[in-house]
Enzyme design. Sequence first.
Site, short mmCIF file in Angstrom:
data_model
loop_
_atom_site.label_atom_id
_atom_site.label_comp_id
_atom_site.label_asym_id
_atom_site.label_seq_id
_atom_site.Cartn_x
_atom_site.Cartn_y
_atom_site.Cartn_z
N CYS A 51 24.49 80.08 37.47
CA CYS A 51 25.62 79.48 36.77
C CYS A 51 26.36 80.44 35.82
O CYS A 51 27.57 80.35 35.66
CB CYS A 51 25.17 78.26 35.94
SG CYS A 51 23.94 77.23 36.76
N CYS A 54 29.80 82.43 36.46
CA CYS A 54 31.11 81.76 36.38
C CYS A 54 31.36 81.10 35.03
O CYS A 54 32.48 81.06 34.55
CB CYS A 54 31.24 80.71 37.48
SG CYS A 54 31.37 81.47 39.10
N HIS A 55 30.30 80.52 34.43
CA HIS A 55 30.52 79.71 33.22
C HIS A 55 30.23 80.48 31.93
O HIS A 55 30.57 79.99 30.86
CB HIS A 55 29.65 78.45 33.27
CG HIS A 55 29.98 77.56 34.43
ND1 HIS A 55 31.06 76.69 34.41
CD2 HIS A 55 29.42 77.42 35.65
CE1 HIS A 55 31.12 76.05 35.58
NE2 HIS A 55 30.14 76.48 36.34
N MET A 105 34.29 73.99 42.71
CA MET A 105 32.86 74.20 42.50
C MET A 105 32.11 73.82 43.77
O MET A 105 32.33 72.76 44.35
CB MET A 105 32.35 73.33 41.34
CG MET A 105 30.85 73.28 41.27
SD MET A 105 30.24 73.28 39.61
CE MET A 105 28.57 72.71 39.89
N HIS A 341 38.81 90.22 36.65
CA HIS A 341 37.64 90.24 37.52
C HIS A 341 37.59 91.54 38.32
O HIS A 341 37.29 92.58 37.77
CB HIS A 341 37.66 88.99 38.41
CG HIS A 341 36.37 88.73 39.11
ND1 HIS A 341 35.25 88.31 38.46
CD2 HIS A 341 36.01 88.84 40.41
CE1 HIS A 341 34.25 88.18 39.31
NE2 HIS A 341 34.69 88.49 40.51
N HIS A 383 41.29 87.17 44.66
CA HIS A 383 39.99 87.87 44.68
C HIS A 383 40.11 89.05 45.64
O HIS A 383 39.84 88.92 46.83
CB HIS A 383 38.88 86.90 45.12
CG HIS A 383 37.51 87.48 44.90
ND1 HIS A 383 36.97 88.43 45.73
CD2 HIS A 383 36.59 87.27 43.93
CE1 HIS A 383 35.76 88.77 45.28
NE2 HIS A 383 35.52 88.08 44.18
FE1 DHE Z 1 30.83 90.07 42.82
C1 DHE Z 1 32.47 93.11 42.92
C2 DHE Z 1 31.46 89.85 39.49
C3 DHE Z 1 29.66 86.86 42.84
C4 DHE Z 1 29.64 90.55 45.96
N1 DHE Z 1 31.82 91.24 41.47
C5 DHE Z 1 32.43 92.46 41.72
C6 DHE Z 1 33.00 92.95 40.49
C7 DHE Z 1 32.70 92.03 39.51
C8 DHE Z 1 31.96 90.97 40.13
C9 DHE Z 1 33.06 92.11 38.05
C10 DHE Z 1 33.78 94.24 40.33
C11 DHE Z 1 32.85 95.41 40.11
C12 DHE Z 1 33.57 96.74 40.00
O1 DHE Z 1 34.40 97.04 40.87
O2 DHE Z 1 33.30 97.49 39.06
N2 DHE Z 1 30.66 88.58 41.42
C13 DHE Z 1 30.95 88.70 40.11
C14 DHE Z 1 30.66 87.48 39.41
O3 DHE Z 1 30.73 87.29 38.15
C15 DHE Z 1 30.36 86.44 40.42
C16 DHE Z 1 31.59 85.55 40.58
C17 DHE Z 1 29.22 85.49 40.05
C18 DHE Z 1 27.90 86.15 39.77
O4 DHE Z 1 27.01 85.46 39.25
O5 DHE Z 1 27.70 87.33 40.04
C19 DHE Z 1 30.18 87.32 41.66
N3 DHE Z 1 29.83 88.90 44.18
C20 DHE Z 1 29.44 87.63 43.99
C21 DHE Z 1 28.74 87.12 45.16
O6 DHE Z 1 28.25 85.96 45.29
C22 DHE Z 1 28.74 88.18 46.18
C23 DHE Z 1 29.58 87.75 47.40
C24 DHE Z 1 27.35 88.55 46.70
C25 DHE Z 1 26.40 89.00 45.65
O7 DHE Z 1 26.22 90.19 45.54
O8 DHE Z 1 25.86 88.17 44.96
C26 DHE Z 1 29.44 89.31 45.42
N4 DHE Z 1 31.04 91.56 44.19
C27 DHE Z 1 30.42 91.57 45.40
C28 DHE Z 1 30.72 92.82 46.07
C29 DHE Z 1 31.56 93.56 45.21
C30 DHE Z 1 31.73 92.74 44.02
C31 DHE Z 1 30.24 93.21 47.48
C32 DHE Z 1 32.14 94.95 45.44
C33 DHE Z 1 33.32 94.94 46.34
C34 DHE Z 1 33.76 96.35 46.71
O9 DHE Z 1 34.13 96.54 47.88
O10 DHE Z 1 33.79 97.23 45.84
#
Ligand code: DHE
Length: 563
Positions: A51, A54-55, A105, A341, A383
Amino acid sequence: MKKSILGLFAVSAIAGAIGATGSAFAADAAGALTLSAEEKEKAKKIYFERCAGCHGVLRKGATGKNLEPHWSKKDKDGNMQEGGTLKLGQGRLEKIIANGTDGGMVNFDDILTKEEIALMSKYIQNTPDVPPEYSFKETVDSWKVIVPVDKRPKKQMNKINLKNLFSVTLRDTGEVALIDGDTKEIRSIVKTGYAVHISRLSASGRYVYVIGRDGRLSLIDLWMESPSVVAEVKIGFDARSVDTSKFKGFEDKYAIAGSYWPPQYVIMDGDTLKPLKVVGTRGMTVDGEYHPEPRVASIVASFIKPEWVVNIKETGQILLVDYSDIKNLKTTTIGSAKFLHDGGWDASKRYFLVAANASNKIAAVDTKTGKLAALVDTAKIPHPGRGANFTHPQFGPVWTTGHLGADVLTLISTPSDKKSDAKFKQHNWKVVQEVKHVPGNLFVKTHPKSKHLWADSPQNPDKTLAESVAVWNMSDLSKPVKVINVAKDSGLPETKATRRAVHPEYSADGKEVWISLWGGKTDQSAIVVYDDATLTLKKVITDPKMITPTGKFNVYNTQHDIY
Ligand code: DHE
């Protein structure tokens, strides 16, 4: 939003539900909300894992809504609004958590048991605990050099084509798999932090930096006979981002990692991870209100200055952090919009474009002048991942973002110094086209040598769509040239739970596209590789150790920010 799993992008519509119950505060007897120490520990763990992203830890809301027991705020007309989890009450909260909402959600009834849903509903009606701070001393105490610099190889000791190596997150095992892009063999599986978020490369391409959600940063030396972790440090309790110094003269010198909790970033030596400085990000939002939890979202290293672009989620402030003098750190603060983000460079790598997802905007910062270049209105919840740059047949250079909350890909015209592009200037920073896709997209990708644009849709509630990706020919974006069912192509047995097709990533030569097929922890997952020219299946990489693969980071493309 039934049957899209993971709550990680949960955008709660709790506020929308306020009033629907009409009940007074504290409808539940206070005693009924009391948790035993054991229940509280369990709820805290679930909250952190499912949670908080996001929250927020303090539950003040960001991508998801405010989840404090009681909140009050003025709306845009100056009228006082009140709400909170106590007002919603146990029954309504359980329904929201189990079934999700139309506001975005996702449902948790296939992740959490009924008892866990009841527990979480109780937990969020209690006042949030404020987690401890994490000092510079604690950061230093957590720091470990496993292989000192003078004991590391002086040259590459393995025969891997490092440029085409992929660092692949194995989310639920707290590992990354290093996969040889040429042979498709898993070269090593490295223990890292919990639910690794991203891998980034040092400027030279020798070191991979891997950040876990638990704040553990691991440094992998690719020159070793079997690439493995040579240093580690814990930079906070909850983290998502890391990058390195890429400006000429500073190659491989520094690393920076951003923390969600406590809200701060840490600057380290690039080859040992020795902590050098910690900087807090608490402060005022772009609306002029104090925020106690401004989390560090994406970070990117500039190629034209000794600077990092550090995006602060809750405040909407974009920081340009000058690393040429760490002791006397200079920072430019650029107000944009909330909540920042993910994002990426435009084709010229002068402008960084970042999603302000709750404002439905893309903020573009000009890193040459250190000023905001534009705030572009887009469809709901942009996104981009890192976005996708290509030359549009009609509008010239464009950068593309997908959307979690809308059925389009948005193409924004970006400036170019080329004489031949002067005719496109009139379009700069305008949305020039919305390409029809489906909602629930997370990542778009292309490559300078490709004619194709790829987009996933892993958060779409429809199982078939979540398991598929769409591909367009960039010379005609009227409709996809192909929608590929990645789950079917994998040849793996059908599962009841959705196996999301997520995060297209190109090989170094731009000829292959790798897609993760992200199944449950006990399902067999895979990476499915396609030939980009023919859009046909090339290889399914699977192994019992391939558990919950998500992000994949090709060394060369990540090192040079090619997308
Ligand atoms: Fe991410 C990038 C935050 C959920 C896979 N994700 C990012 C970035 C942030 C972020 C701030 C940018 C980083 C950077 O470039 O410096 N992501 C978050 C969250 O806060 C969120 C919404 C909820 C959480 O609890 O993490 C979240 N993210 C996910 C997923 O559920 C994903 C699909 C699978 C996982 O890893 O849990 C996921 N996020 C990714 C990926 C990137 C990413 C693969 C990098 C993309 C790229 O090509 O550079």
